[in-house]
Design an enzyme around this catalytic site. Structure first.
Site, PDB file in Angstrom:
ATOM      1  N   ASP A 122       0.810  -1.235   0.000  1.00  0.00           N
ATOM      2  CA  ASP A 122       0.000   0.000   0.000  1.00  0.00           C
ATOM      3  C   ASP A 122       0.837   1.277   0.000  1.00  0.00           C
ATOM      4  O   ASP A 122       0.292   2.370  -0.031  1.00  0.00           O
ATOM      5  CB  ASP A 122      -0.900   0.055   1.244  1.00  0.00           C
ATOM      6  N   LYS A 173       0.579   4.153  19.192  1.00  0.00           N
ATOM      7  CA  LYS A 173      -0.400   5.243  19.299  1.00  0.00           C
ATOM      8  C   LYS A 173      -0.220   6.064  20.586  1.00  0.00           C
ATOM      9  O   LYS A 173      -1.100   6.062  21.458  1.00  0.00           O
ATOM     10  CB  LYS A 173      -1.819   4.687  19.207  1.00  0.00           C
ATOM     11  N   ASP A 229       0.453   5.834   2.839  1.00  0.00           N
ATOM     12  CA  ASP A 229      -0.208   4.536   2.738  1.00  0.00           C
ATOM     13  C   ASP A 229      -1.529   4.811   2.022  1.00  0.00           C
ATOM     14  O   ASP A 229      -2.405   5.483   2.556  1.00  0.00           O
ATOM     15  CB  ASP A 229      -0.450   3.975   4.146  1.00  0.00           C
TER      16      ASP A 229
END
Length: 371
Positions: A122, A173, A229
């Protein structure tokens, strides 16, 4: 093959591309075509990667596939022959994550002592394969991952590393700012990394990289230039803008300069554009596309064989293969028309995801899936 051994990959060097999944994030386009074959800037996504690998001297590429492999083999073989690269299809009978496919292809990847590339299918960027080989050989450890800077690191896992590039930690994250460098999905490994992986569903990011980092066997190389991406429509369009901007910086002759063009635009030579149109900025128009008079298009991809009738206005959308947009239509809001969709005259479509072979006769004012 020319070039010093530090900047060009050796004859024994190969690459593995993680093609894998169903491409659900890029539906409805992937209901018709496997994601790696969807055209990005008028060329299949995977072909951007193959060309960059071949340019760096890579002559053998393994595609780790689990879905619609036959279609990919058929279409990519022609391109591979043109490029002079050997394509090997490694078939997963079950999804093996991001590490398992390396173990499945172990016999090929370990056939040479040369390091090998691994990349996610991707990813679009200015692929730094030659620099990556040099950086990897200079530090002499087991693996190198490419990292890129992002605006919102809290959406990703970030990479912490020292000034030499030696990776210290990965934080998933983060809620507080610790770094804005993330894994870009491009790696180079020595074959010894294969001893760490079994043929079973495994995450290279969560199960392999932390152990390598703990042993100081994993380094990070900063990517210069753009990265995206492009696995979902919003990011596909953003990636297209970045890619076109990169072509502009390189003063590429591929950019179109016809009448009515604004900013960075790619137009296939077989496409036709009518009178009084405004095309751009950030538009790609594929083969055999027909744009009638008075059409305005910006931040959009129009795929092969599509027709946009007169006086329509398109912004932030992807028009699928052989689809037809009627007259005086307005489309916006990251709308994606699948293959062979018909949008009738004088309609408004905002954020619609329209499945293949549908005909729309009423406006779509709010984002929704049209089945």
């Amino acid at each position: 093959m020319c070039g010093s051994p530090n900047t060009t990959v050796g004859n024994g060097t190969r690459a593995l591309i993680l093609v894998g999944g169903y491409g659900t994030r890029l539906r409805p386009l992937t209901l018709s075509t496997p994601k790696p074959l969807v055209e990005f800037a008028n060329k299949p996504i995977l072909l951007h990667q193959l060309e960059a690998l071949v340019d760096a001297g890579c002559r053998q590429v393994i595609l780790a596939v689990s879905y619609r492999a036959e279609q990919m083999e058929k279409e990519l073989k022609v391109e591979a022959d043109k490029l002079g690269v050997e394509l090997i299809f490694s078939h997963e009978t079950e999804p093996l994550g991001t590490a398992g496919p390396l173990a499945l292809a172990k016999s090929i990847l370990s056939a040479s002592p040369e390091p090998f590339f691994v990349l996610n299918s991707d990813v679009i960027c200015d692929f730094p394969f030659k620099q990556l080989v040099q950086f990897h050989r200079n530090h002499g450890k087991e693996g190198t991952i490419v990292v890129t800077k992002v605006e919102e690191p809290s959406k990703y896992g970030v990479v912490l590393y020292d000034e030499d590039g030696c990776i210290k930690n990965f934080i998933e994250k983060p809620q507080e700012f610790v770094s804005n460098k993330i894994n870009a999905g491009i790696y180079i490994f020595n074959p010894s990394v294969l001893e760490r992986i079994e043929v079973k569903p495994t995450s290279i990011e969560k199960e392999v990289f932390p152990a390598m980092a703990e042993q100081q066997e994993l380094y990070a190389m900063d990517l210069t230039g753009f990265w995206m991406d492009i696995g979902q429509p919003k990011d596909f369009l953003t990636g297209m803008c970045l890619y076109l901007s990169s072509l502009r910086q390189k003063q590429s002759p591929k950019l179109y300069t016809g009448p009515g063009v604004v900013g960075n635009v790619l137009v296939d030579p077989t496409a036709t554009i009518g009178e009084g149109c405004r095309i751009g900025p950030n538009v790609t128009i594929g083969p055999d596309v027909i744009i009638e008079d008075g059409v305005c298009i910006k931040r959009a991809t129009i795929l092969k064989g599509a027709i946009v009738r007169s006086h329509s206005w398109l912004d932030s959308c992807i028009v699928g293969w052989r689809s037809t947009v009627g007259r005086w239509v307005r489309i916006e809001g990251i709308t994606v028309l699948g293959e062979d969709v018909i949008v009738k005259d004088e309609l408004y479509v905002n954020g619609g995801q329209v499945l293949p072979h549908k005909s729309i006769a009423a406006s779509v004012p709010e984002p929704q899936i049209i089945m």
